[in-house]
Design a protein around this motif. Structure first.
Motif, PDB file in Angstrom:
ATOM      1  N   SER A 252       0.845  -1.192   0.000  1.00 28.39           N
ATOM      2  CA  SER A 252       0.000   0.000   0.000  1.00 28.39           C
ATOM      3  C   SER A 252       0.880   1.241   0.000  1.00 28.39           C
ATOM      4  O   SER A 252       2.064   1.190   0.352  1.00 28.39           O
ATOM      5  CB  SER A 252      -0.903   0.004   1.233  1.00 28.39           C
ATOM      6  OG  SER A 252      -0.126   0.191   2.416  1.00 28.39           O
ATOM      7  N   LYS A 302      -0.572  -1.088  -4.499  1.00 22.63           N
ATOM      8  CA  LYS A 302      -2.018  -1.270  -4.604  1.00 22.63           C
ATOM      9  C   LYS A 302      -2.689   0.065  -4.919  1.00 22.63           C
ATOM     10  O   LYS A 302      -2.204   1.120  -4.513  1.00 22.63           O
ATOM     11  CB  LYS A 302      -2.576  -1.814  -3.283  1.00 22.63           C
ATOM     12  CG  LYS A 302      -2.190  -3.244  -2.983  1.00 22.63           C
ATOM     13  CD  LYS A 302      -2.790  -3.702  -1.664  1.00 22.63           C
ATOM     14  CE  LYS A 302      -2.411  -5.144  -1.354  1.00 22.63           C
ATOM     15  NZ  LYS A 302      -2.950  -5.586  -0.056  1.00 22.63           N
ATOM     16  N   PRO A 303      -3.820   0.024  -5.626  1.00 25.57           N
ATOM     17  CA  PRO A 303      -4.563   1.266  -5.851  1.00 25.57           C
ATOM     18  C   PRO A 303      -5.028   1.850  -4.520  1.00 25.57           C
ATOM     19  O   PRO A 303      -5.110   1.141  -3.518  1.00 25.57           O
ATOM     20  CB  PRO A 303      -5.748   0.816  -6.715  1.00 25.57           C
ATOM     21  CG  PRO A 303      -5.850  -0.657  -6.489  1.00 25.57           C
ATOM     22  CD  PRO A 303      -4.475  -1.141  -6.216  1.00 25.57           C
ATOM     23  N   GLU A 304      -5.328   3.132  -4.521  1.00 24.73           N
ATOM     24  CA  GLU A 304      -5.664   3.813  -3.274  1.00 24.73           C
ATOM     25  C   GLU A 304      -6.843   3.184  -2.565  1.00 24.73           C
ATOM     26  O   GLU A 304      -6.896   3.153  -1.335  1.00 24.73           O
ATOM     27  CB  GLU A 304      -5.951   5.293  -3.545  1.00 24.73           C
ATOM     28  CG  GLU A 304      -4.697   6.102  -3.821  1.00 24.73           C
ATOM     29  CD  GLU A 304      -4.985   7.580  -3.853  1.00 24.73           C
ATOM     30  OE1 GLU A 304      -5.983   8.010  -3.230  1.00 24.73           O
ATOM     31  OE2 GLU A 304      -4.224   8.315  -4.497  1.00 24.73           O
ATOM     32  N   ASP A 305      -7.825   2.679  -3.325  1.00 26.21           N
ATOM     33  CA  ASP A 305      -8.990   2.074  -2.676  1.00 26.21           C
ATOM     34  C   ASP A 305      -8.707   0.663  -2.166  1.00 26.21           C
ATOM     35  O   ASP A 305      -9.520   0.071  -1.446  1.00 26.21           O
ATOM     36  CB  ASP A 305     -10.210   2.055  -3.606  1.00 26.21           C
ATOM     37  CG  ASP A 305      -9.961   1.287  -4.906  1.00 26.21           C
ATOM     38  OD1 ASP A 305      -8.968   0.528  -4.985  1.00 26.21           O
ATOM     39  OD2 ASP A 305     -10.770   1.449  -5.840  1.00 26.21           O
ATOM     40  N   GLY A 306      -7.533   0.111  -2.535  1.00 26.28           N
ATOM     41  CA  GLY A 306      -7.143  -1.204  -2.048  1.00 26.28           C
ATOM     42  C   GLY A 306      -7.971  -2.344  -2.590  1.00 26.28           C
ATOM     43  O   GLY A 306      -7.881  -3.475  -2.116  1.00 26.28           O
ATOM     44  N   ILE A 307      -8.786  -2.072  -3.612  1.00 23.99           N
ATOM     45  CA  ILE A 307      -9.708  -3.091  -4.140  1.00 23.99           C
ATOM     46  C   ILE A 307      -9.062  -3.815  -5.315  1.00 23.99           C
ATOM     47  O   ILE A 307      -8.591  -3.189  -6.271  1.00 23.99           O
ATOM     48  CB  ILE A 307     -11.037  -2.451  -4.577  1.00 23.99           C
ATOM     49  CG1 ILE A 307     -11.726  -1.798  -3.367  1.00 23.99           C
ATOM     50  CG2 ILE A 307     -11.941  -3.497  -5.227  1.00 23.99           C
ATOM     51  CD1 ILE A 307     -12.984  -1.035  -3.730  1.00 23.99           C
TER      52      ILE A 307
END
Length: 329
Positions: A252, A302-307
């Motif tokens: 992250s 990871k993308p900011e939304d973590g999805i």
């Protein structure tokens, strides 16, 4: 063969290792990165994934193909041998230096030196001994194994120790449910014990296979628990599992920021990270921070939304039709 890598660099790049029987018809296209191009590490198997009567066919197959393996920096390639005699035969094959090393099955203190005697001092192969015998369940035996592995002639060859979960469960007369992680079973104690015995001495370990094809949430939980133990390599039984596993090796942005702060040359001994929500201590968190930076380089952020992208939106998932029958370390 990636001869310029050390064992720690190679371990970080293992990711989810896919086992493919050495008799598989697509060995060459898989090994040359054409069939499963996103795969980071391949293990061609001459052991449990093939029957005894197929061993000669497997070795003949490899004899024909190894010299056609193309140089690659994007994939590590290994062969899981069946026993020391099969290793002898493999080492005599033209093109064997096109693989990066060998997985040694069912290694214990009685046969480790027998395996090691097959290699010349000049050989640059990485080795991944597999811990999957009764000795693996005995802490004192594993301490003896560690002491053997610490010999200078062996230590620098050992990329990691693989934990053979299915063989260990076989010894216990059981098989785990795909609704449970390895840590919810008797394997949990054994994995923790192996981490405690080997990790402080510089040996990396890979975590056992997860057999479920349609329990992604359990696999995700298991990989998270692997990570808490410092295990950042795992056996995959199908190409679709590769992206599922390696998604969790990404870092992250918050982890990356903390790691960079910890590794600053002017970092205070202790400071607050994440807007002072967590303590960062340079002396005790340096190894973690270095691991985060390496994983960010290899696996990304990871993308900011973590999805994680839904199955089907990732180009890797569309290659599931190219899956191979696999072994089960």
């Amino acid at each position: 063969m990636n001869s310029t890598m050390n064992t720690n660099e190679a371990y970080t790049r293992l990711g989810a290792s896919l086992y493919v029987p050495a008799v598989h018809k697509d060995v060459l296209t898989i090994a040359n990165g054409k069939k499963i191009p996103f795969m980071r590490s391949l293990i061609l198997c001459t052991e449990d994934s093939i029957a005894e009567h197929q061993v000669d066919d497997a070795l003949q197959h490899l004899t024909l193909l190894l010299k056609h393996f193309k140089p690659t920096s994007s994939m590590l390639r290994f062969i899981r041998v069946r026993n020391p005699q099969v290793l002898d035969r493999l080492l005599g094959i033209d093109g064997i230096h096109n693989v990066d090393g060998f997985v040694l099955p069912k290694v214990d203190t009685d046969n480790l030196l027998t395996y090691m005697s097959r290699f010349k001092r000049s050989d640059r192969f990485f080795l991944m001994p597999t811990l999957e015998t009764r000795d693996t369940l005995a802490p004192a035996k594993m301490c003896s194994m560690r002491d053997l592995l610490l010999d200078d002639a062996i230590r620098d060859r050992v990329l990691c120790l693989r934990i053979g979960g299915n063989d260990l469960l076989q010894l216990l007369g059981t098989r785990r449910s795909t609704e449970l992680t390895a840590y919810d079973t008797a394997l949990g104690y054994t994995i923790d014990m192996l981490v405690s015995i080997f990790k402080p001495y510089g040996f990396n370990l890979s975590s056992p296979v997860f057999e479920g094809f349609d329990h992604a949430e359990v696999l995700a939980k298991e990989v998270q628990m692997d990570k808490l133990r410092g295990l950042f390599a795992k056996t995959a039984i199908h190409p679709d599992q590769i992206s599922e596993i390696e998604w969790h090796y990404k870092v992250s942005q918050a982890e990356l920021d903390q790691a960079q702060d910890i590794l600053r040359t002017d970092a205070p001994a202790v400071f607050g990270g994440q807007n002072d929500a967590v303590m960062c201590e340079v002396a005790t968190h340096r190894a973690w921070a270095e691991n985060v930076l390496t994983r960010a380089e290899v696996y990304g952020i990871k993308p900011e939304d973590g999805i994680k992208p839904e199955a089907g939106t990732d180009s890797r998932s569309r290659l599931s039709a190219h899956g191979a029958q696999l072994g089960s370390v």
